[in-house]
Design a protein around this motif. Sequence first.
Motif, PDB file in Angstrom:
ATOM      1  N   ASN A 154      13.891   6.470   2.098  1.00 37.85           N
ATOM      2  CA  ASN A 154      12.698   6.868   2.129  1.00 37.85           C
ATOM      3  C   ASN A 154      11.132   6.216   1.040  1.00 37.85           C
ATOM      4  OD1 ASN A 154      13.921   9.385   2.921  1.00 37.85           O
ATOM      5  ND2 ASN A 154      14.578   9.979   1.526  1.00 37.85           N
ATOM      6  N   VAL A 155      11.074   5.030   1.981  1.00 40.62           N
ATOM      7  CA  VAL A 155       9.976   4.154   1.343  1.00 40.62           C
ATOM      8  C   VAL A 155       8.852   4.015   2.546  1.00 40.62           C
ATOM      9  CG1 VAL A 155       9.931   1.811   0.470  1.00 40.62           C
ATOM     10  CG2 VAL A 155      12.025   2.639  -0.215  1.00 40.62           C
ATOM     11  N   ASP A 156       7.938   4.206   1.847  1.00 41.94           N
ATOM     12  CA  ASP A 156       6.793   3.811   2.440  1.00 41.94           C
ATOM     13  C   ASP A 156       6.285   2.981   2.442  1.00 41.94           C
ATOM     14  OD1 ASP A 156       4.610   4.538   4.226  1.00 41.94           O
ATOM     15  OD2 ASP A 156       3.054   5.510   2.927  1.00 41.94           O
ATOM     16  N   ARG A 157       6.726   2.102   4.151  1.00 42.30           N
ATOM     17  CA  ARG A 157       5.973   0.441   3.937  1.00 42.30           C
ATOM     18  C   ARG A 157       4.533   0.346   3.944  1.00 42.30           C
ATOM     19  NH1 ARG A 157       7.419  -4.782   7.205  1.00 42.30           N
ATOM     20  NH2 ARG A 157       9.057  -3.540   6.848  1.00 42.30           N
ATOM     21  N   THR A 158       3.678   1.283   4.131  1.00 43.33           N
ATOM     22  CA  THR A 158       2.334   1.065   3.584  1.00 43.33           C
ATOM     23  C   THR A 158       1.896   0.597   2.026  1.00 43.33           C
ATOM     24  OG1 THR A 158       1.373   3.311   3.674  1.00 43.33           O
ATOM     25  CG2 THR A 158       1.204   2.101   5.576  1.00 43.33           C
ATOM     26  N   GLN A 159       2.918   1.675   0.918  1.00 40.88           N
ATOM     27  CA  GLN A 159       2.579   1.908  -0.232  1.00 40.88           C
ATOM     28  C   GLN A 159       3.209   0.417  -1.294  1.00 40.88           C
ATOM     29  OE1 GLN A 159       0.514   4.344  -1.626  1.00 40.88           O
ATOM     30  NE2 GLN A 159       0.011   4.440   1.074  1.00 40.88           N
ATOM     31  N   LEU A 160       4.202  -0.237  -0.375  1.00 41.65           N
ATOM     32  CA  LEU A 160       4.739  -0.924  -1.147  1.00 41.65           C
ATOM     33  C   LEU A 160       3.650  -2.273  -1.603  1.00 41.65           C
ATOM     34  CD1 LEU A 160       7.428  -1.501   1.073  1.00 41.65           C
ATOM     35  CD2 LEU A 160       7.929  -0.406  -0.825  1.00 41.65           C
ATOM     36  N   LYS A 165      -2.803  -4.276   0.067  1.00 40.28           N
ATOM     37  CA  LYS A 165      -3.268  -5.318  -0.251  1.00 40.28           C
ATOM     38  C   LYS A 165      -4.818  -5.250  -0.957  1.00 40.28           C
ATOM     39  CE  LYS A 165      -1.849  -7.035   4.124  1.00 40.28           C
ATOM     40  NZ  LYS A 165      -1.188  -5.871   4.399  1.00 40.28           N
ATOM     41  N   LYS A 166      -4.503  -5.654  -1.518  1.00 38.52           N
ATOM     42  CA  LYS A 166      -5.519  -6.472  -3.091  1.00 38.52           C
ATOM     43  C   LYS A 166      -7.288  -7.323  -2.752  1.00 38.52           C
ATOM     44  CE  LYS A 166      -3.065  -3.903  -6.648  1.00 38.52           C
ATOM     45  NZ  LYS A 166      -1.649  -3.891  -7.332  1.00 38.52           N
ATOM     46  N   GLU A 167      -8.040  -7.170  -3.541  1.00 36.14           N
ATOM     47  CA  GLU A 167      -9.117  -7.687  -3.111  1.00 36.14           C
ATOM     48  C   GLU A 167      -9.460  -8.796  -1.243  1.00 36.14           C
ATOM     49  OE1 GLU A 167      -8.861 -11.015  -6.050  1.00 36.14           O
ATOM     50  OE2 GLU A 167      -8.991  -9.251  -7.309  1.00 36.14           O
ATOM     51  N   GLY A 193      -3.846   0.980   2.962  1.00 40.92           N
ATOM     52  CA  GLY A 193      -3.204   1.867   4.713  1.00 40.92           C
ATOM     53  C   GLY A 193      -3.903   2.307   5.446  1.00 40.92           C
ATOM     54  N   LYS A 194      -5.105   3.313   5.075  1.00 40.26           N
ATOM     55  CA  LYS A 194      -5.880   3.836   5.537  1.00 40.26           C
ATOM     56  C   LYS A 194      -7.190   3.578   5.218  1.00 40.26           C
ATOM     57  CE  LYS A 194      -2.983   7.937   6.477  1.00 40.26           C
ATOM     58  NZ  LYS A 194      -3.065   9.801   6.091  1.00 40.26           N
ATOM     59  N   LYS A 195      -7.959   3.770   4.049  1.00 38.31           N
ATOM     60  CA  LYS A 195      -8.790   3.383   3.513  1.00 38.31           C
ATOM     61  C   LYS A 195      -9.307   2.355   3.127  1.00 38.31           C
ATOM     62  CE  LYS A 195     -10.808   8.333   3.162  1.00 38.31           C
ATOM     63  NZ  LYS A 195     -11.722   9.429   2.952  1.00 38.31           N
ATOM     64  N   TYR A 263      -6.598  -6.654  10.487  1.00 41.02           N
ATOM     65  CA  TYR A 263      -6.158  -7.642   8.601  1.00 41.02           C
ATOM     66  C   TYR A 263      -4.895  -7.330   7.932  1.00 41.02           C
ATOM     67  CZ  TYR A 263      -5.987 -10.222   4.662  1.00 41.02           C
ATOM     68  OH  TYR A 263      -5.945 -11.429   3.005  1.00 41.02           O
ATOM     69  N   ALA A 264      -5.914  -5.771   7.114  1.00 36.09           N
ATOM     70  CA  ALA A 264      -4.985  -5.625   5.843  1.00 36.09           C
ATOM     71  C   ALA A 264      -4.388  -4.239   6.262  1.00 36.09           C
ATOM     72  CB  ALA A 264      -6.507  -4.419   5.368  1.00 36.09           C
ATOM     73  N   SER A 265      -4.787  -3.912   7.929  1.00 35.93           N
ATOM     74  CA  SER A 265      -3.648  -3.103   8.320  1.00 35.93           C
ATOM     75  C   SER A 265      -2.150  -3.323   8.430  1.00 35.93           C
ATOM     76  CB  SER A 265      -3.863  -1.971   9.092  1.00 35.93           C
ATOM     77  OG  SER A 265      -4.502  -2.776  10.005  1.00 35.93           O
ATOM     78  N   ASP A 266      -2.204  -5.246   8.891  1.00 38.20           N
ATOM     79  CA  ASP A 266      -1.272  -5.627   9.107  1.00 38.20           C
ATOM     80  C   ASP A 266       0.147  -5.398   7.317  1.00 38.20           C
ATOM     81  OD1 ASP A 266       0.719  -6.950  11.037  1.00 38.20           O
ATOM     82  OD2 ASP A 266       1.326  -8.428   9.682  1.00 38.20           O
ATOM     83  N   ASP A 267       0.494  -4.606   8.265  1.00 35.96           N
ATOM     84  CA  ASP A 267       2.023  -4.262   7.400  1.00 35.96           C
ATOM     85  C   ASP A 267       3.318  -5.403   7.623  1.00 35.96           C
ATOM     86  OD1 ASP A 267       3.366  -2.784   9.653  1.00 35.96           O
ATOM     87  OD2 ASP A 267       3.791  -1.179   8.814  1.00 35.96           O
ATOM     88  N   ARG A 268       3.642  -6.483   8.565  1.00 34.89           N
ATOM     89  CA  ARG A 268       4.955  -7.665   9.525  1.00 34.89           C
ATOM     90  C   ARG A 268       4.910  -8.448   7.920  1.00 34.89           C
ATOM     91  NH1 ARG A 268       6.980  -6.797  15.064  1.00 34.89           N
ATOM     92  NH2 ARG A 268       7.283  -4.220  15.318  1.00 34.89           N
TER      93      ARG A 268
END
Length: 385
Positions: A154-160, A165-167, A193-195, A263-268
């Motif tokens: 139950n892990v949301d990858r976008t929240q890891l 992403k920062k900066e 992950g969205k904004k 760039y920011a939304s890539d989660d791989r």
Amino acid sequence: MIKRLVDLFFRINFRITLLDRYIIKELIPKFFFSVVICSIVAEVVGISFEEIKFAIEEDLSTAIAVYTHWLKLPAFICIVLPFTLLISNLLVYQKLSSKNEIIALQSIGISLYRLSIPSLAIACVAMIFMFTIQEVIVPPANYEAAINLERELNVDRTQLAKYNKKEIIYQEFETEENRKHLKILFFAERFDGKKMLEITLLKFKNKQLRQIILARSAQWDKKQQKWQLFSGVSNILNPEGDYISTRKFEQLPLNLGRKVFDYASDDRDHREMNIIELYRRLALVRDTANTKKVREIEISIQQRYAAPVSCMIFTLLGSALGINSKRKAKYNSFTVAAIVIVVYCCAQFVSTTLSVSQAISIFWGVWFPNLLGLSIGYFILMRKN
């Protein structure tokens, strides 16, 4: 020139001799046996401890654990393939040496270089096979394994933290008289992950800052193919740098393009992308001014080429170390293989670390272990010959 090369190609004798068949026949069974054993050991050491922890703490199901092992198997085969070539070649050529077959072959004029050709031919096939597996099968299998574990836990990858992403920095340039000048500088403190959150946008014209936009958030609009900025202020400047006007807004469309969003939304992870996807990723990251990330991707790309080539290097080392003109070798083949593997891995770790820290170039950071192995293998073979 081309005609000469074609004529030379057809003059080469590709006939497989009795000697070639004999060495290949000895190599293939030992090679497959080494692949099976080394893959099992690598997978047990590489995965099981982590999964035991998951199984105890997170109640990981047996079915997911077995499925993860299955998905990770191609990756571990690619890791151990060069090492298995080293072991199998050591065993075969030591066997030939112990039976005095090496001395007999040398007595009829066959050089040690010629004896190593069948093993190098097998290594060439293994190299092509490894490159195909690591680019076609391994990335989607790694991604599927990670997604299954995250779904089970139950892990949301976008929240890891790894993918949150920062900066985020994005730049656009305009070319004038063969020189690039900054046109747009986009900065966001974080992407959830969205904004994009806490936006700062600088627009330049004729190499001068002309507009500053500050916004609380920004979101990509798929329908309009634009960015929508929310709750901010837009400042217009004159060529001298003085503020001309200031306007607050609740929503402001922005023609920035979706590169920064991709760039920011890539989660791989890099291990979950093939080499074509890594090149695409590199093109995106170069526009973000993230030099550290650019270097990491360039290193990953070079490693994709260097890893299959190591099949040839370990084969050369195995045949060079295994060939001995004396009846009995003074060393155990598995001990020698272990030492070579440890030295290679240490050299790889040190050179990669130095490359990431920019102490040495990417080429030397990635290719130094292979070049070192090639030099040592050739030197040993030359001395023995």
